[in-house]
Design an enzyme around this catalytic site. Structure first.
Site, PDB file in Angstrom:
ATOM      1  NE  ARG A 124       0.190 -21.153 -23.260  1.00 43.04           N
ATOM      2  CZ  ARG A 124      -0.678 -21.393 -22.279  1.00 43.04           C
ATOM      3  NH1 ARG A 124      -1.610 -22.299 -22.406  1.00 43.04           N
ATOM      4  NH2 ARG A 124      -0.607 -20.724 -21.160  1.00 43.04           N
ATOM      5  NE  ARG A 163      -3.289 -18.222 -10.946  1.00 34.91           N
ATOM      6  CZ  ARG A 163      -3.289 -18.309 -12.274  1.00 34.91           C
ATOM      7  NH1 ARG A 163      -4.387 -18.061 -12.953  1.00 34.91           N
ATOM      8  NH2 ARG A 163      -2.208 -18.628 -12.932  1.00 34.91           N
ATOM      9  NE  ARG A 169      -1.602 -22.655 -12.418  1.00 39.34           N
ATOM     10  CZ  ARG A 169      -2.065 -22.174 -13.566  1.00 39.34           C
ATOM     11  NH1 ARG A 169      -3.348 -21.844 -13.685  1.00 39.34           N
ATOM     12  NH2 ARG A 169      -1.273 -22.008 -14.603  1.00 39.34           N
ATOM     13  NE  ARG A 180       2.257 -19.978 -15.936  1.00 35.19           N
ATOM     14  CZ  ARG A 180       1.581 -19.608 -14.850  1.00 35.19           C
ATOM     15  NH1 ARG A 180       2.142 -19.665 -13.657  1.00 35.19           N
ATOM     16  NH2 ARG A 180       0.352 -19.181 -14.955  1.00 35.19           N
TER      17      ARG A 180
END
Ligand code: ADP
Length: 224
Positions: A124, A163, A169, A180
């Protein structure tokens, strides 16, 4: 008359021995690099890396290395590493390179007989990409393919919103997700030119039918 063979000197024996070891090592390395396929699946959060990874593992038998899953395992099991990264992850920030790279190295060392690795969520940062190249080289292999799943920010946001209602989450919450996405577009995106310059980058359109996307990914892998 037959000449009596000269006794082989120690130095000569040593030379023959080192040469044999060198040759065996050389051919083993060559064999490994020709049979192993290592792949990076690249894309923003929610791009479908997890979904495609599952299908690829089933078809090709990759060892799956998802740094996100590994970090989640450590935080869930409250390991020392888990305690160090929990807050960072929950905020949506990237875990520092030093921690991520040493965890990855440990995972690679656990799988010396892997037929190939599928890296999901790693690298990343450019420093992670360089470390990965060093590890692969030391193993006599390389990263053969970097496949970027091309998905728009709007699509990513709508997938993660969906999701959120299923998986719960913490880092899928709106403000953490924003972080993010920012991390992806400010840091992770710079990994792409690193691979592009080396001619290893392929892009697959990541919106639409899951099986169709999978077929396009497989078509790239099957060129090796
Ligand atoms: P995403 O859905 O955002 O791609 P992942 O499940 O791959 O998320 O990772 C979850 C979190 O784990 C990241 O937001 C980050 O905090 C941490 N993480 C995972 N992989 C890395 C990495 N290679 N470098 C730094 N942090 C990472």
């Amino acid at each position: 008359m037959n000449a009596k063979p000269e006794p082989t000197s120690f130095a000569e024996l040593e030379f023959q021995y080192s040469f044999t070891i060198f040759a065996v090592h050389f051919f083993l390395t060559l064999y490994k690099s020709s049979t192993m396929v290592n792949l990076i699946l690249f894309g923003p959060p929610g791009a479908g890396k997890g979904t495609q990874s599952e299908k690829l593992i089933q078809k090709y038998g990759f060892v799956h290395i998802s740094t996100g899953d590994l970090f989640r395992w450590h935080t869930k099991n409250e390991t020392e590493l888990g305690k160090r990264v929990k807050e960072i992850m929950n905020s949506g920030s990237l875990v520092p390179d030093e921690i991520t790279i040493s965890m990855l190295k440990e995972e690679l060392d656990k799988n010396p007989k892997a037929k190939g690795f599928l890296f999901d969520g790693f690298p990343r940062t450019v420093a992670q990409a360089e470390a990965l190249d060093t590890f692969m080289k030391a193993q006599g292999t390389a990263i053969h393919f970097v496949i970027a799943l091309d998905v728009t920010e709007q699509e990513v946001r709508s997938r993660i919103a969906k999701r959120r209602t299923i998986e719960n989450r913490i880092d899928d919450e709106e403000d953490k997700l924003n972080k993010r996405i920012t991390e992806y577009f400010t840091k992770t995106i710079h990994v792409l030119p690193y691979y592009e310059k080396q001619g290893r980058l392929k892009t697959v359109h990541g919106i639409g039918n899951i099986d169709e996307i999978f077929k396009n990914v497989c078509a790239i892998l099957d060129t090796k």
